[in-house]
Design a protein around this motif. Structure first.
Motif, mmCIF file in Angstrom:
data_model
loop_
_atom_site.group_PDB
_atom_site.id
_atom_site.type_symbol
_atom_site.label_atom_id
_atom_site.label_comp_id
_atom_site.label_asym_id
_atom_site.label_seq_id
_atom_site.Cartn_x
_atom_site.Cartn_y
_atom_site.Cartn_z
ATOM 1 N N ASP A 249 0.840 -1.203 0.000
ATOM 2 C CA ASP A 249 0.000 0.000 0.000
ATOM 3 C C ASP A 249 0.873 1.251 0.000
ATOM 4 O OD1 ASP A 249 -2.224 -1.615 0.111
ATOM 5 O OD2 ASP A 249 -2.533 -1.379 2.280
ATOM 6 N N GLY A 250 0.396 2.260 -0.698
ATOM 7 C CA GLY A 250 1.134 3.512 -0.739
ATOM 8 C C GLY A 250 2.150 3.606 -1.856
ATOM 9 N N MET A 251 2.225 2.582 -2.714
ATOM 10 C CA MET A 251 3.177 2.619 -3.815
ATOM 11 C C MET A 251 2.814 3.736 -4.794
ATOM 12 S SD MET A 251 5.794 1.660 -5.411
ATOM 13 C CE MET A 251 6.432 1.938 -7.075
ATOM 14 N N GLY A 252 3.835 4.438 -5.262
ATOM 15 C CA GLY A 252 3.651 5.494 -6.235
ATOM 16 C C GLY A 252 4.986 6.123 -6.565
ATOM 17 N N TYR A 253 4.951 7.278 -7.203
ATOM 18 C CA TYR A 253 6.185 7.951 -7.591
ATOM 19 C C TYR A 253 7.085 8.200 -6.388
ATOM 20 C CZ TYR A 253 3.639 9.163 -11.932
ATOM 21 O OH TYR A 253 2.926 9.137 -13.104
ATOM 22 N N GLU A 254 6.502 8.636 -5.266
ATOM 23 C CA GLU A 254 7.320 8.972 -4.104
ATOM 24 C C GLU A 254 8.067 7.749 -3.582
ATOM 25 O OE1 GLU A 254 5.452 11.090 -0.976
ATOM 26 O OE2 GLU A 254 4.548 12.599 -2.292
ATOM 27 N N ARG A 255 7.410 6.621 -3.568
ATOM 28 C CA ARG A 255 8.058 5.403 -3.059
ATOM 29 C C ARG A 255 9.227 5.005 -3.957
ATOM 30 N NH1 ARG A 255 10.744 2.577 -1.065
ATOM 31 N NH2 ARG A 255 10.459 0.676 0.137
ATOM 32 N N TYR A 256 9.054 5.128 -5.262
ATOM 33 C CA TYR A 256 10.152 4.778 -6.168
ATOM 34 C C TYR A 256 11.305 5.768 -6.016
ATOM 35 C CZ TYR A 256 12.527 2.697 -10.123
ATOM 36 O OH TYR A 256 13.450 2.044 -10.911
ATOM 37 N N VAL A 257 10.991 7.039 -5.877
ATOM 38 C CA VAL A 257 12.041 8.043 -5.672
ATOM 39 C C VAL A 257 12.811 7.754 -4.393
ATOM 40 C CG1 VAL A 257 12.426 10.470 -5.077
ATOM 41 C CG2 VAL A 257 11.013 9.874 -7.052
ATOM 42 N N ASP A 258 12.120 7.405 -3.305
ATOM 43 C CA ASP A 258 12.801 7.108 -2.046
ATOM 44 C C ASP A 258 13.737 5.908 -2.200
ATOM 45 O OD1 ASP A 258 11.666 9.213 -0.680
ATOM 46 O OD2 ASP A 258 9.989 8.033 0.098
ATOM 47 N N TYR A 259 13.295 4.913 -2.956
ATOM 48 C CA TYR A 259 14.161 3.764 -3.249
ATOM 49 C C TYR A 259 15.409 4.219 -4.003
ATOM 50 C CZ TYR A 259 15.602 -0.053 -6.459
ATOM 51 O OH TYR A 259 16.306 -0.949 -7.232
ATOM 52 N N ALA A 260 15.216 4.983 -5.082
ATOM 53 C CA ALA A 260 16.345 5.400 -5.916
ATOM 54 C C ALA A 260 17.292 6.329 -5.163
ATOM 55 C CB ALA A 260 15.824 6.078 -7.184
ATOM 56 N N LEU A 261 16.768 7.150 -4.256
ATOM 57 C CA LEU A 261 17.620 8.055 -3.491
ATOM 58 C C LEU A 261 18.650 7.301 -2.661
ATOM 59 C CD1 LEU A 261 15.104 10.753 -2.196
ATOM 60 C CD2 LEU A 261 17.107 11.166 -3.635
ATOM 61 N N ASP A 262 18.311 6.096 -2.231
ATOM 62 C CA ASP A 262 19.207 5.336 -1.358
ATOM 63 C C ASP A 262 20.049 4.302 -2.084
ATOM 64 O OD1 ASP A 262 18.522 6.660 1.023
ATOM 65 O OD2 ASP A 262 16.675 5.485 1.187
ATOM 66 N N VAL A 263 19.804 4.100 -3.393
ATOM 67 C CA VAL A 263 20.661 3.196 -4.161
ATOM 68 C C VAL A 263 22.031 3.853 -4.326
ATOM 69 C CG1 VAL A 263 21.039 2.130 -6.415
ATOM 70 C CG2 VAL A 263 18.758 2.106 -5.392
ATOM 71 N N PRO A 264 23.112 3.146 -4.005
ATOM 72 C CA PRO A 264 24.440 3.758 -4.148
ATOM 73 C C PRO A 264 24.704 4.250 -5.571
ATOM 74 C CG PRO A 264 24.581 1.745 -2.866
ATOM 75 C CD PRO A 264 23.183 1.804 -3.410
ATOM 76 N N MET A 265 25.346 5.383 -5.673
ATOM 77 C CA MET A 265 25.683 5.956 -6.968
ATOM 78 C C MET A 265 26.968 5.336 -7.511
ATOM 79 S SD MET A 265 24.947 10.026 -6.318
ATOM 80 C CE MET A 265 25.114 10.412 -8.063
ATOM 81 N N TYR A 266 27.185 5.526 -8.810
ATOM 82 C CA TYR A 266 28.458 5.175 -9.440
ATOM 83 C C TYR A 266 29.312 6.418 -9.690
ATOM 84 C CZ TYR A 266 26.690 0.494 -10.712
ATOM 85 O OH TYR A 266 26.199 -0.784 -10.691
ATOM 86 N N PHE A 267 28.691 7.442 -10.298
ATOM 87 C CA PHE A 267 29.485 8.575 -10.747
ATOM 88 C C PHE A 267 28.634 9.847 -10.739
ATOM 89 C CE2 PHE A 267 27.496 6.721 -14.503
ATOM 90 C CZ PHE A 267 26.904 7.834 -15.096
ATOM 91 N N VAL A 268 29.332 10.966 -10.782
ATOM 92 C CA VAL A 268 28.740 12.265 -11.086
ATOM 93 C C VAL A 268 29.534 12.837 -12.252
ATOM 94 C CG1 VAL A 268 28.404 14.635 -10.299
ATOM 95 C CG2 VAL A 268 27.877 12.729 -8.769
ATOM 96 N N LYS A 269 28.835 13.258 -13.287
ATOM 97 C CA LYS A 269 29.508 13.784 -14.475
ATOM 98 C C LYS A 269 29.457 15.303 -14.455
ATOM 99 C CE LYS A 269 29.666 13.388 -19.517
ATOM 100 N NZ LYS A 269 28.970 12.928 -20.741
#
Length: 456
Positions: A249-269
């Motif tokens: 319950d509560g799945m939507g754009y915000e939930r996906y953004v919160d997931y992606a915010l915490d996925v480790p990054m590789y690079f900044v260009k």
């Protein structure tokens, strides 16, 4: 993998990231189909891999394609690493081990997708033949070791290759030795995105089984029907998998953004420079707290590029990407797009798909995902096999395609592209099963015949 974007508009808040995803919404009459496929190049004369440099290497192939198509070259550190069709929206890019990828332009129907594919392959053959380069239609290079596989001159891949062994045992195999086909599809609203994401996540293992086509590694059977899919199980669990929370319950754009915010990054260009920030999160960048780039703040291109480094079975950006299939012959590339268009672009078919998977638990979905690379159509969820479920899935997709009523001018609608999948389900045999039979029989336990029989 997607080409890196350049948009230096600053991002100040999480809400802006949510709004960026929402801007992907389209009315149904504007829904498009974008098909991507990778293919493994090889030397026709000795079945060896193709390096980047040299008079008959990947660089020469890209330069020949540029001349043939007139597309804009993508250059990094003086090297051509891809081509961009600035008018139509298509692109050609390189994967880490030289896999040659077409990212198709967004088109209105499957007939357009397949015309684009056939035109592309004809163009590639015209350029590749004088160079004595061929292309395999398998989901994993069947013969070469990782050490024998060439490395393309792309900084983002250099950063990824350094990080992958820290977070899994198979990340380098994924990068350098696998090849996939995927289709990118639109959504009309947040609720539509969630419905499509849930249906396609749950059914992605069904597609993995239907398209299983990577049974060989380093010249012998590897014990799997889809080793490409098996490899993803131990690549980097922080950025892969079946996203069980997407069904809560509560799945939507915000939930996906919160997931992606915490996925480790590789690079900044920044400019032409890729800064290695592996291990830090996008949340750190948003707050200006990257140790590697103190005070640097996030931009829209940072966000767009970061989303391309997240690899779940279905990926959300401003569209949804179906990521579960091994690449295969031309007809199978078209059929992958057909399968998902029929299921997701017709409301009745989507309702049926959601009804089919509604009682599957997160544990059952994960167990199916784990079983399918080895067991293929014989894997089970509940009391049903994947083969049995596939019949229902194809019936739903066929009905959805028929309802779209898109004619090719010869009296055929889009259901014609499901024929190859009908054959797989009716026979109960994937292409991987057939490859293994040939290896045991007429091929005399050699994989070399794939370089003649399984090419474009």
């Amino acid at each position: 993998m997607a080409r890196d974007q350049i948009d230096m508009t600053p991002i100040e808040s999480r809400d802006e990231l949510v709004a960026w995803l929402a801007e992907g919404e389209k009315p149904a009459h504007d829904f498009r189909i974008g098909t991507e496929h990778e293919k493994v190049p090889f030397r026709r004369d000795d079945h060896s891999p193709v390096p980047y440099a040299g008079p008959a290497g990947i660089q020469a192939l890209l330069e020949g394609m540029q001349t043939r198509l007139g597309w804009e070259p993508i250059i990094e550190n003086g090297n051509i690493i891809g081509l961009l069709d600035v008018t139509g929206g298509g692109a050609i890019s390189l994967e880490p081990g030289g896999q040659f990828e077409l990212s198709g332009a967004p088109v209105a129907d499957l007939h357009g997708t397949c015309r684009e594919l056939h035109a592309h392959l004809a163009q590639v053959r015209e350029v590749a033949e004088p160079l004595r380069i061929g292309f395999l239609s398998l989901g994993m290079s069947p013969k070469w070791t990782l050490a024998e596989t060439p490395v393309m001159p792309k900084r983002r891949y250099e950063i990824m290759a350094g990080y992958m062994p820290k977070v899994g045992t198979r990340g380098l195999d994924m990068m350098f030795r696998t090849a996939t086909v995927q289709v990118n599809l639109d959504f009309g609203s947040e609720a539509d995105m969630v419905r499509k994401l849930r249906a396609s996540l749950a059914l992605q293992p069904i597609a993995t089984a239907l398209f299983a086509n990577s049974p060989f590694t380093e010249g012998r059977p590897n014990g799997m029907l889809s080793m490409r899919s098996e490899i993803w199980l131990d690549t980097d669990r922080n950025r892969t998998g079946m996203l069980p929370w997407a069904f809560e319950d509560g799945m939507g754009y915000e939930r996906y953004v919160d997931y992606a915010l915490d996925v480790p990054m590789y690079f900044v260009k920044r400019g032409d420079t890729y800064h290695d920030v592996t291990g830090a999160s996008f949340r750190d960048l948003l707050a200006g707290k990257l140790d590697a780039l103190p005070g640097e703040r996030a931009t829209l291109s940072d966000w767009s590029n970061h989303l391309t480094t997240i690899f779940p079975e279905v990926r959300a950006k401003r569209f949804l990407e179906m990521r579960g299939a091994d690449v295969g012959r031309t007809s199978r590339i078209c059929s992958l797009s057909a399968l998902w268009v029929g299921l997701l672009y017709d409301e009745a078919a989507l309702d049926g798909a959601l009804d089919l998977v509604k009682d599957w638990t997160a544990e059952e979905r994960e167990a199916l995902r784990v079983a399918v690379p080895k067991e293929g159509l014989n894997a089970r969820i509940g009391n049903r096999t994947v083969r049995e479920i596939s019949r229902d899935v194809l019936d739903l997709s066929r009905a959805g395609l028929a309802a779209r009523a898109r004619d090719n001018g010869l009296g055929d609608n889009e259901t014609i592209y499901l024929a190859t999948l009908d054959q797989i389900v009716s026979g109960g045999r994937t292409n991987a099963d057939d490859l293994l039979d040939r290896w045991r029989g007429p091929w005399g336990r050699s994989v070399d015949p794939v370089f003649f029989e399984e090419t474009y």
